[in-house]
Enzyme design. Structure first.
Site, mmCIF file in Angstrom:
data_model
loop_
_atom_site.group_PDB
_atom_site.id
_atom_site.type_symbol
_atom_site.label_atom_id
_atom_site.label_comp_id
_atom_site.label_asym_id
_atom_site.label_seq_id
_atom_site.Cartn_x
_atom_site.Cartn_y
_atom_site.Cartn_z
ATOM 1 N N SER A 1 41.156 38.622 39.115
ATOM 2 C CA SER A 1 40.955 39.545 37.996
ATOM 3 C C SER A 1 40.967 40.993 38.462
ATOM 4 C CB SER A 1 39.652 39.192 37.269
ATOM 5 O OG SER A 1 39.481 39.993 36.127
ATOM 6 N N ASP B 1 42.964 43.990 32.086
ATOM 7 C CA ASP B 1 42.650 43.765 33.493
ATOM 8 C C ASP B 1 43.751 42.875 34.092
ATOM 9 O OD1 ASP B 1 41.998 41.358 32.275
ATOM 10 O OD2 ASP B 1 40.029 41.168 33.210
ATOM 11 N N ASP C 1 44.265 39.726 35.065
ATOM 12 C CA ASP C 1 44.677 38.426 34.513
ATOM 13 C C ASP C 1 44.639 38.438 32.981
ATOM 14 O OD1 ASP C 1 41.867 38.559 34.504
ATOM 15 O OD2 ASP C 1 41.634 36.388 34.665
ATOM 16 N N ASP D 1 42.589 38.519 30.591
ATOM 17 C CA ASP D 1 41.688 37.813 29.666
ATOM 18 C C ASP D 1 40.749 38.797 28.972
ATOM 19 O OD1 ASP D 1 40.162 38.370 31.917
ATOM 20 O OD2 ASP D 1 39.187 36.416 32.008
#
Length: 456
Positions: A98, A243, A245, A247
């Protein structure tokens, strides 16, 4: 037996080399396969330079445990979540760190229907088996196939919005050179076929594991300038940054101002309750008054949950909640198997802007004026529990209403604070909010007062 330190409360995350390497990734894949014995799992990875090799090592572990693997390629976490509930598979793994520094990587693991695997629901068992490395031999090794989930994922995203209601708008999108860019491109292509009048201005768009513009973490103030500047330069209606990734997504209004995640929770609760009153909305305890106000105003039912994705998802399932939001910019959706998504929130926000014919700043400025907040402030302290007790003792004679759902919340009527130890870092996290109509005192005055207590 090697002790593994990369296992955290909600996921796996560690420094490359000693804490996490290909050998450890292999053992984690092998342990996951042996404990859960899924027939098939999906796996994907973010853009970090180490992610592909870690993914291949995890696949080898899964295959050696007899598990078939669908390799989704370079993905965000939510594409793995989607694959795990949409396809006929029994679990999923995303290789990602992340927003952690360059020399870190990690994994997020789910079971069937994208149910989270955290410390309380299986991570400890996976760690114990990976540490012992006492693996059973299987009669038949698993196979690996490449699978492109993107077209099905885009079709699913379209189910959250009525594209016929979208008015012309220009959006600045900042993937931070992470994994979000390929999904934005696919959404743009879909919109073009449907004649949806959205113009995309793309910055830091290409996936690049060297992160030439810094680690994608829009929570850091220094990482917001590029999105803000692009919104102002292109006179966009909204800015969106993700961010690594993707999510989590972060929204900027048409003036380039960063909108605290707390107020986005209120905005999305409103979006769902406008469609269907009476629905349940789950929120975390750090900042609550604005969410409670919006949910009451639009005839919903607010349900409080401890912070953290595993807790939020469990509470949403228990109450059949349509939406759950955390002020940290994690947004969860019933129709997304109660998982968090960084794509659904901005799509919903575009529809709210279109339907209300208002700007993002005008939609949230009333919330911000009514319930100003500090945003999350982090402190490094020697002992979090001692510091929390010190705050508790200081305010005891004021007889606040106390809530222990997550850390300690103290409600004084015209202002409240929440203080809690971080689940992932050695930090004390403080949030403060007030009721402007009852309280002329500034948020900063409260922040200064509590800061002095903590640092004194």
């Amino acid at each position: 037996m090697i002790k593994l330190t990369c296992f955290k409360a909600y996921d796996i995350r560690g420094k490359l080399g000693e804490e996490l390497n290909e050998d450890i990734a292999y053992k984690i894949g092998r342990a996951y396969g042996q404990i859960y014995q899924p027939k098939t799992v999906v796996i994907g990875c973010d853009v970090r330079l180490s992610s592909e090799a870690l993914k291949q090592a995890t696949i080898r572990g899964l295959n050696d445990a007899g598990v078939n693997v669908l390799d989704l390629g370079m993905t965000g976490t939510e594409e793995v979540y989607f694959g795990a509930f949409h396809l006929d598979v029994q679990g999923g793994i995303e290789i990602t760190a992340s927003h952690n520094p360059m020399d870190y990587n990690g994994m997020k693991l789910v079971r069937e229907n994208s149910r989270p695997i955290s410390a309380d629901t299986g991570l400890k068992e996976i760690r114990a088996l990976a540490e012992k490395a006492e693996f059973s031999e299987v009669a038949q090794k698993g196979t690996t196939q490449n699978y492109n989930i993107l077209p099905e994922f885009i079709e699913h995203l379209m189910t959250y919005i009525d594209v016929s209601k979208i008015r012309p708008i220009k959006l600045v999108v900042n993937a931070g050179n992470g994994a979000a860019g390929h999904v934005v491109d696919a959404i743009q292509a879909k919109f073009e076929t449907l004649n949806v009048p959205i113009e995309f201005v793309k910055i830091h768009h290409e996936a690049d594991g060297t992160f030439p513009n810094g680690i994608p973490n829009p929570l850091l103030i220094e990482n917001r300038d590029s999105t803000r500047d692009a919104v102002l330069k292109h006179q966009a209606g909204m800015g969106i940054a993700w961010d690594g990734d993707f999510d989590r997504c972060f929204l900027f209004d048409e003036k380039g101002q960063f909108i605290e995640g707390y107020y986005i929770v209120g905005l999305l609760a409103q979006a769902f309750l406008l469609k269907q009153s009476g629905e349940k909305i789950v929120h975390d305890p750090r900042l609550v008054w604005n969410t409670l106000d919006v949910v009451e105003q639009y005839q919903g039912v607010a349900v409080q949950s401890k912070s953290g994705h595993a807790f939020i998802k469990d509470v949403m399932r228990e109450h059949n909640a349509v939406y759950g939001g955390e002020m940290s910019a994690h947004h969860y959706f019933r129709d997304f198997a109660y998982c968090d998504s960084g794509m659904i929130p901005w799509l919903l926000a575009v529809v709210v802007l279109s339907e209300t014919k208002q700007s993002l700043s005008s939609l949230v400025e009333e919330m911000i004026a009514k319930f100003p907040c500090s945003g999350e402030i982090n402190f490094k302290v020697a002992d979090t529990q001692t510091t929390i007790q010190k705050i508790f003792d200081h305010y005891d004679e004021q007889k606040p209403v106390i809530d222990y759902t997550d850390g300690v919340s103290l409600d004084f009527g015209e202002w409240r604070l929440n203080v809690r130890a971080s689940n992932t870092e050695p930090l004390l996290r403080l949030n403060i909010e007030s009721r402007r109509d009852q309280n002329p005192k500034s948020i900063q005055a409260y922040v200064d007062e509590v800061t002095q207590l903590i640092e004194g």
